[in-house]
Write a protein that holds these residues in place. Structure first.
Motif, PDB file in Angstrom:
ATOM      1  N   MET A   1       0.820  -1.193   0.000  1.00  0.00           N
ATOM      2  CA  MET A   1       0.000   0.000   0.000  1.00  0.00           C
ATOM      3  C   MET A   1       0.865   1.258   0.000  1.00  0.00           C
ATOM      4  N   ASP A   2       2.057   1.187   0.591  1.00  0.00           N
ATOM      5  CA  ASP A   2       2.912   2.371   0.608  1.00  0.00           C
ATOM      6  C   ASP A   2       3.282   2.814  -0.796  1.00  0.00           C
ATOM      7  N   ARG A   3       3.557   1.867  -1.696  1.00  0.00           N
ATOM      8  CA  ARG A   3       3.898   2.243  -3.070  1.00  0.00           C
ATOM      9  C   ARG A   3       2.747   2.984  -3.736  1.00  0.00           C
ATOM     10  N   THR A   4       1.555   2.490  -3.518  1.00  0.00           N
ATOM     11  CA  THR A   4       0.382   3.138  -4.090  1.00  0.00           C
ATOM     12  C   THR A   4       0.198   4.522  -3.489  1.00  0.00           C
ATOM     13  N   LEU A   5       0.331   4.608  -2.184  1.00  0.00           N
ATOM     14  CA  LEU A   5       0.180   5.893  -1.508  1.00  0.00           C
ATOM     15  C   LEU A   5       1.250   6.883  -1.969  1.00  0.00           C
ATOM     16  N   VAL A   6       2.472   6.431  -2.077  1.00  0.00           N
ATOM     17  CA  VAL A   6       3.554   7.298  -2.555  1.00  0.00           C
ATOM     18  C   VAL A   6       3.279   7.725  -3.998  1.00  0.00           C
ATOM     19  N   ALA A   7       2.769   6.817  -4.817  1.00  0.00           N
ATOM     20  CA  ALA A   7       2.439   7.165  -6.204  1.00  0.00           C
ATOM     21  C   ALA A   7       1.322   8.216  -6.254  1.00  0.00           C
ATOM     22  N   VAL A   8       0.341   8.087  -5.382  1.00  0.00           N
ATOM     23  CA  VAL A   8      -0.736   9.085  -5.330  1.00  0.00           C
ATOM     24  C   VAL A   8      -0.175  10.433  -4.884  1.00  0.00           C
ATOM     25  N   ILE A   9       0.682  10.428  -3.877  1.00  0.00           N
ATOM     26  CA  ILE A   9       1.310  11.670  -3.415  1.00  0.00           C
ATOM     27  C   ILE A   9       2.117  12.295  -4.546  1.00  0.00           C
ATOM     28  N   PHE A  10       2.866  11.487  -5.266  1.00  0.00           N
ATOM     29  CA  PHE A  10       3.668  11.991  -6.387  1.00  0.00           C
ATOM     30  C   PHE A  10       2.761  12.590  -7.473  1.00  0.00           C
TER      31      PHE A  10
END
Length: 176
Positions: A1-10
């Motif tokens: 989930m962190d990768r997805t969250l980081v991608a959304v933040i980016f």
């Protein structure tokens, strides 16, 4: 989930950058730097507020909305993935919704003033100003309350703190 969250933040950061570029390249309205003040020679008056917002107002609204989302997403990212319960995410969604309600009211009430030249009054201030003063304060307090009330549950549990102290002690002992 962190990768997805980081991608959304980016993606949010990229969208904010794109909006800044759009604002930067938008055609400046007449008298964008103000007009000479009628009474004080060294001062500039703002000029036509509606004209100043005509080309960039929507971009500015979207940018601030994304900034609010960015803040909430960073708060979510700061919480351990295992502790991001539906209750926590619900509180973050509520905090974002309250922030967006306040921002929408500030912007909308200012637009009403620009269109009509008249403003209502709320708690001793023009309506848009009252939303800015009281609404932003309340929305910020809501985020602080969620953080404070949920600190031990979501951010740093007593077990996490105990384990951290053990790691510090192990580190100190290894250096001796």
């Amino acid at each position: 989930m962190d990768r997805t969250l980081v991608a959304v933040i980016f993606a949010v950061v990229l969208a904010m950058a794109a909006l800044l570029l759009l604002i930067g390249f938008a055609e400046a309205p007449a008298n964008a730097a103000g007009v000479s003040h009628a009474e004080i020679a060294a001062m500039q008056a703002g000029g036509d507020g509606a004209a100043r917002l005509e080309t960039v107002g929507g971009y500015a609204f979207a940018f601030h909305s994304l900034l609010l989302l960015f803040t909430i997403l960073l708060c979510v990212l700061s919480v351990n993935r295992a502790k991001r319960t539906s209750v926590f995410l619900g509180w973050m969604a509520l905090t974002f919704a309250v922030n967006m309600l306040v921002w929408r009211q500030i912007y909308w009430q200012h637009q009403v003033f620009l269109e009509s030249g008249e403003t209502g009054w709320l708690l001793g201030f023009p309506t848009a100003t009252a939303w800015q003063i009281y609404g932003i304060w309340f929305a910020g307090v809501l985020l602080i309350a969620v953080y404070s009330a949920g600190f031990r549950r979501y951010v740093l549990s007593e077990e996490d703190e105990r384990r951290f102290e053990e790691l510090l002690q192990e580190f100190r002992e290894s250096r001796e």
